[in-house]
Design an enzyme around this catalytic site. Structure first.
Site, mmCIF file in Angstrom:
data_model
loop_
_atom_site.group_PDB
_atom_site.id
_atom_site.type_symbol
_atom_site.label_atom_id
_atom_site.label_comp_id
_atom_site.label_asym_id
_atom_site.label_seq_id
_atom_site.Cartn_x
_atom_site.Cartn_y
_atom_site.Cartn_z
ATOM 1 N N GLY A 131 10.667 -8.142 -2.060
ATOM 2 C CA GLY A 131 10.306 -7.706 -3.397
ATOM 3 C C GLY A 131 9.300 -6.578 -3.291
ATOM 4 O O GLY A 131 9.651 -5.391 -3.270
ATOM 5 N N GLY A 340 -1.909 -23.140 -34.542
ATOM 6 C CA GLY A 340 -0.700 -23.902 -34.244
ATOM 7 C C GLY A 340 0.572 -23.189 -34.647
ATOM 8 O O GLY A 340 1.622 -23.365 -34.015
ATOM 9 N N GLU A 363 8.673 -4.259 -11.330
ATOM 10 C CA GLU A 363 8.398 -2.873 -10.898
ATOM 11 C C GLU A 363 7.007 -2.750 -10.268
ATOM 12 O O GLU A 363 6.291 -1.766 -10.468
ATOM 13 C CB GLU A 363 8.609 -1.887 -12.049
ATOM 14 C CG GLU A 363 10.051 -1.898 -12.531
ATOM 15 C CD GLU A 363 10.496 -0.622 -13.190
ATOM 16 O OE1 GLU A 363 9.940 0.441 -12.875
ATOM 17 O OE2 GLU A 363 11.428 -0.690 -14.017
#
Length: 380
Positions: A131, A340, A363
Site C-alpha cells: 500500500g 442523538g 492516496e
C-alpha cells in the site's frame, strides 16, 4: 476569502454548485443506502466537462487550471462524497497519467473518451502486501513479442468494477526495485483481466472498491505509459495531483458538515433558546469555520503551485494531511452538535461522518504525508 478567484473560476464554481445541489444532492442519501453507482450523474458531469477538467482541449478536455478543478470537486463532494471520489480518481490518476505520460496513440484512443465521460477510468497500484510501500508489489509484466503479459492481484481499487480502463502498475524488472516498475493502460474485457471481491465499506458506498485480478492478461506493448521503469515516477506524480483531489473532497464534506451544524443549531431549542446561542457550541462552530478556511487556503496554494509548474509535492501533502484530518474533526463536531439526532440516518451528518473517515487513509495515509513533508523540510 484571502485567495482571489478570477471570473472564470467563479463561474465554474457557480455552475458546478447549481448542478450538484439540483442533480446530485437529492439522491445522495438513497445511493448511500443502495450502493448504486451514479452512472447517470456521471454522464451529465461528462457533458459539463467535469470528467476531463485538466485534460487539454485537443483531447476533448476542459483545459482549466487546477484551482478550478478544486472548486468543482469541492462542490460535488458537498453534495455526494461517493460521486466526488469517482470524479477525483477519474481526473487525477486515470486521465492524469495518460495525459502526462501517454503516447499520442493512447491519448487519441483513451483520453478523448475519458475526458467526455464516454468511458470511466481507475488506477491500480495497491496490493494485499503493498500500500504505502509500492516497491513491495508483486504484480509482474513480462514482454512477449508485441505484448506484455500481466499477472498479479490489486486491491482497494476505486471504481475498479465500473471503470472501462485502468492504469495498472507492475514490475517489468523486479531486480531494479522502484526503477523496475512500469505502468500500463488496460481495458476492461481484456482476456485474463477480471474483477474479484467487492469490499463492503463504512462510507462512500456508491463508489465501488474492488479487487482486480490479472491472470496471463495480454496487453498490447503500445499500452505502456512512458518507458519501461517509469511506473514509479508515474504513480508518484499522479498521487501528488490526487492528494489535491482528496483535500478538495475533504473540504466539500467539511463545508457540508458546518452548514448542517449551523442550520441545526439555529433550529434546535433547549432551555428556552436556540442552542446556537450557547457559547460552547458557538466556539465549536467558530473552530470548524476557521479550520475549513485554513484547509481551503492550503489546497489552493498547492493547486496554484501546480499551475505555475512548481514542485508542489510537499504542498500537496500538507494540504492533504491537514484537510483530511480537519474533515474528520469537523464531522465529529457536527455530529456532536446534533446530539442523538446526529447518530441516526435521518440526518445527513451520520453519512458525512462515515464518508470522511477514509480521507486520512487513501492516496497516502496521514503518516505517509508527514514522512513526505519531513523529508522536504529536513532535506533527507
Amino acid at each position: 476569502m484571502a485567495y482571489q478567484l478570477n471570473e472564470e473560476q467563479r463561474m465554474i464554481r457557480a455552475m458546478v454548485r447549481e448542478f450538484a445541489r439540483e442533480s446530485v444532492l437529492p439522491t445522495a442519501a438513497e445511493r448511500d443506502l443502495t450502493g448504486e453507482f451514479p452512472a447517470q450523474n456521471l454522464k451529465k458531469m461528462g457533458a459539463l466537462g467535469l470528467l476531463g477538467m485538466n485534460a487539454p482541449v485537443e483531447y476533448n478536455g476542459a483545459g482549466v487550471d487546477t484551482v478550478s478543478y478544486c472548486l468543482a470537486l469541492q462542490e460535488i463532494a458537498y453534495a455526494c462524497a461517493s460521486t466526488a471520489v469517482i470524479m477525483s480518481v477519474h481526473n487525477s490518476v486515470a486521465c492524469g497519467p495518460i495525459n502526462l505520460f501517454g503516447s499520442d496513440h493512447l491519448k487519441d484512443k483513451y483520453l478523448k473518451r475519458l475526458a467526455t465521460g464516454e468511458i470511466i477510468g481507475s488506477f491500480a497500484l495497491t496490493e494485499p502486501g503493498a500500500g504505502s510501500d509500492p516497491v513491495s508489489q508483486k504484480t509482474k509484466a513480462v514482454r512477449d513479442g508485441d505484448s506484455y503479459i500481466i499477472n498479479g492481484n490489486k486491491m482497494f481499487i476505486t471504481t475498479g468494477k465500473n471503470s472501462h480502463v485502468t492504469v495498472v502498475t507492475a514490475y517489468t524488472d523486479p531486480d531494479k526495485r522502484h526503477r523496475g516498475i512500469s505502468a500500463f493502460v488496460v481495458e476492461k474485457g481484456t482476456n485474463g483481466f477480471s474483477v474479484g471481491k467487492e469490499e463492503k465499506k463504512m462510507g462512500l458506498r456508491a463508489s465501488d472498491t474492488v479487487e482486480l485480478i490479472f491472470e496471463d492478461c495480454r496487453v498490447p506493448a503500445e499500452n505502456l505509459l512512458g518507458q519501461e521503469g517509469d511506473g514509479f515516477v508515474i504513480a508518484m506524480t499522479s498521487l501528488d495531483g490526487g492528494r489535491i483531489g482528496i483535500s478538495s473532497q475533504s473540504l466539500g464534506v467539511a463545508q457540508a458538515c458546518l452548514d448542517a451544524a449551523v442550520s441545526y443549531a439555529n433550529e434546535r431549542v433547549q432551555f428556552g433558546r436556540p442552542i446556537s446561542q450557547f457559547q460552547g457550541l458557538r466556539w465549536m462552530i467558530a473552530d470548524m469555520a476557521t479550520q475549513i478556511e485554513a484547509a481551503r487556503l492550503l489546497t489552493f496554494n498547492a493547486a496554484a503551485m501546480r499551475d505555475r509548474g512548481e514542485n508542489y509535492t510537499a504542498a500537496a501533502s500538507m494540504a492533504k494531511v491537514f484537510a483530511s484530518e480537519m474533515a474528520n474533526r469537523t464531522a465529529y463536531q457536527a455530529l456532536q452538535i446534533h446530539g442523538g439526532y446526529g447518530y441516526i440516518q435521518e440526518y445527513p451528518v451520520e453519512r458525512y461522518y462515515r464518508d470522511a473517515r477514509v480521507f486520512t487513509l487513501y492516496e497516502g495515509t496521514s503518516e505517509i504525508q508527514r514522512t513526505v513533508i519531513a523529508k522536504h523540510v529536513i532535506g533527507k
